[in-house]
Design an enzyme around this catalytic site. Structure first.
Site, PDB file in Angstrom:
ATOM      1  N   GLU A  72      -4.426   4.432  -4.585  1.00 52.67           N
ATOM      2  CA  GLU A  72      -5.211   5.124  -3.551  1.00 52.67           C
ATOM      3  C   GLU A  72      -4.381   5.365  -2.307  1.00 52.67           C
ATOM      4  O   GLU A  72      -4.490   6.410  -1.664  1.00 52.67           O
ATOM      5  CB  GLU A  72      -6.464   4.296  -3.214  1.00 52.67           C
ATOM      6  CG  GLU A  72      -7.476   5.028  -2.344  1.00 52.67           C
ATOM      7  CD  GLU A  72      -7.264   4.827  -0.845  1.00 52.67           C
ATOM      8  OE1 GLU A  72      -7.989   5.454  -0.059  1.00 52.67           O
ATOM      9  OE2 GLU A  72      -6.373   4.039  -0.455  1.00 52.67           O
ATOM     10  N   ASP A  94     -14.704   0.963   0.706  1.00 51.98           N
ATOM     11  CA  ASP A  94     -13.401   0.883   1.353  1.00 51.98           C
ATOM     12  C   ASP A  94     -13.596   0.334   2.758  1.00 51.98           C
ATOM     13  O   ASP A  94     -14.709   0.009   3.164  1.00 51.98           O
ATOM     14  CB  ASP A  94     -12.739   2.267   1.381  1.00 51.98           C
ATOM     15  CG  ASP A  94     -11.221   2.194   1.335  1.00 51.98           C
ATOM     16  OD1 ASP A  94     -10.646   1.239   1.893  1.00 51.98           O
ATOM     17  OD2 ASP A  94     -10.601   3.106   0.753  1.00 51.98           O
TER      18      ASP A  94
END
Length: 318
Positions: A184, A207
């Protein structure tokens, strides 16, 4: 939450080299569902069901450094993996994937304003270091009341939230796919192929988000460490789907959990790769607020993280 973090933070697992943390997560997730790994290295925890296919995504990789050249004296020149600022990492201890230790230094006579990765190197003081080896910050989590300070809360804290949510969720007909994604930090590369294979009806990325509740000029709508879970509205990669925003905010309201809204024109999460997969996936982001993102010493509130897990568990069962 603190017990999970103590297991999730230590593995040296930068983008593209996630195996060490993946092994830890797989062990923790084994009682929570069917565990598998796809060809790219994403770890998938599957809870079968006949209802909607819900995808959760939390990236397990971290920022770090990779050796590009080793000088004859043994000093290792490095390049960043993910978004790092030289001034924030100078003088920090690091550990390599082979167990070697080192310290981030800069060339002599370089002014702070002239720092760049071309002027940085790692002094491994005689230990074996080779081109292509990766390194991460060397620090242990520090817990003080409900607060934690550590490297890699981005996004090992998001992984902990997902694991806790899976453990807390009640009965549901929904089919749950919780994906701990790779790469990511270097372009949101792991989530898209995972979503392509799963074809979810709805997706939530979990997140962190950076906050500005510290001294200095502050935006009037700044987020705070203890203000509650953050429901993202927009970032540079995605405008979150109103269905997901509504699901998270209504569930939080029903649970008595305060939330914060976040709009930014920068950054992105796994949702930015999931939402336009195949025919499109209604996607949103649930974030944990932290201070000092991508630094060796990120700070978060564990009560807020626990509320994120409780909110996520309730939302995905609806």
């Amino acid at each position: 939450m603190d017990k999970l973090l103590k297991q999730l933070i230590p593995p040296v697992s930068v983008s593209g080299r996630e195996q060490a943390v993946r092994d830890v997560i797989a062990k923790l997730a084994k009682p929570l569902g069917d565990v598998s790994t796809d060809h790219l290295g994403n770890l998938v925890v599957h809870k079968p069901g006949s209802g909607k296919r819900i995808m959760l995504a939390a990236h397990m990789d971290s920022v770090g450094l990779i050796v590009t050249y080793v000088e004859k004296e043994g000093f290792a020149r490095v390049a960043p993996i993910g978004g790092l600022r030289p001034a924030l990492i100078l003088g920090q201890r690091v550990r390599f994937e082979n167990g070697a230790a080192g310290v981030i230094c800069c060339d002599r006579d370089v002014k702070i304003e002239d720092l760049s990765f071309d002027t940085l190197y790692i002094d491994a003081f005689g230990q074996t270091v080779e081109v292509g080896m990766t390194a991460v910050f060397w620090s242990d989590p520090v817990f003080a009341g409900s607060k934690v300070m550590s490297s890699f809360l981005d996004n090992r804290l998001g992984c902990a939230v997902c694991l806790q949510a899976l453990a807390q969720m009640g009965p549901t007909d929904n089919e749950i796919f919780c994906v701990f994604t790779v790469q990511e930090e270097v372009g949101i590369r792991g989530a898209k192929p995972a979503a392509y294979a799963i074809t979810p009806d709805l997706a939530i990325a979990v997140d962190i988000c950076g906050i500005a509740d510290t001294p200095g000029k502050t935006h009037p709508n700044a987020l705070t460490l203890e203000g509650g879970p953050v429901v993202k509205i927009m970032d540079a990669r995605v405008i979150c789907h109103e269905t997901v925003i509504g699901l998270l905010e209504q569930t939080a309201s029903d649970l008595g959990i305060s939330t914060q809204r976040y709009v930014t024109k920068r950054g992105g999460t796994d949702a930015g790769a999931i939402f336009n997969t195949r025919g499109g996936v209604p996607s949103g982001v649930l974030s944990i607020p932290i201070r000092y993102t991508h630094s060796p010493n990120e700070i978060a509130d564990l009560n807020t993280a626990a509320d994120c897990a409780r909110l996520l568990a309730a939302a995905i069962t609806r």
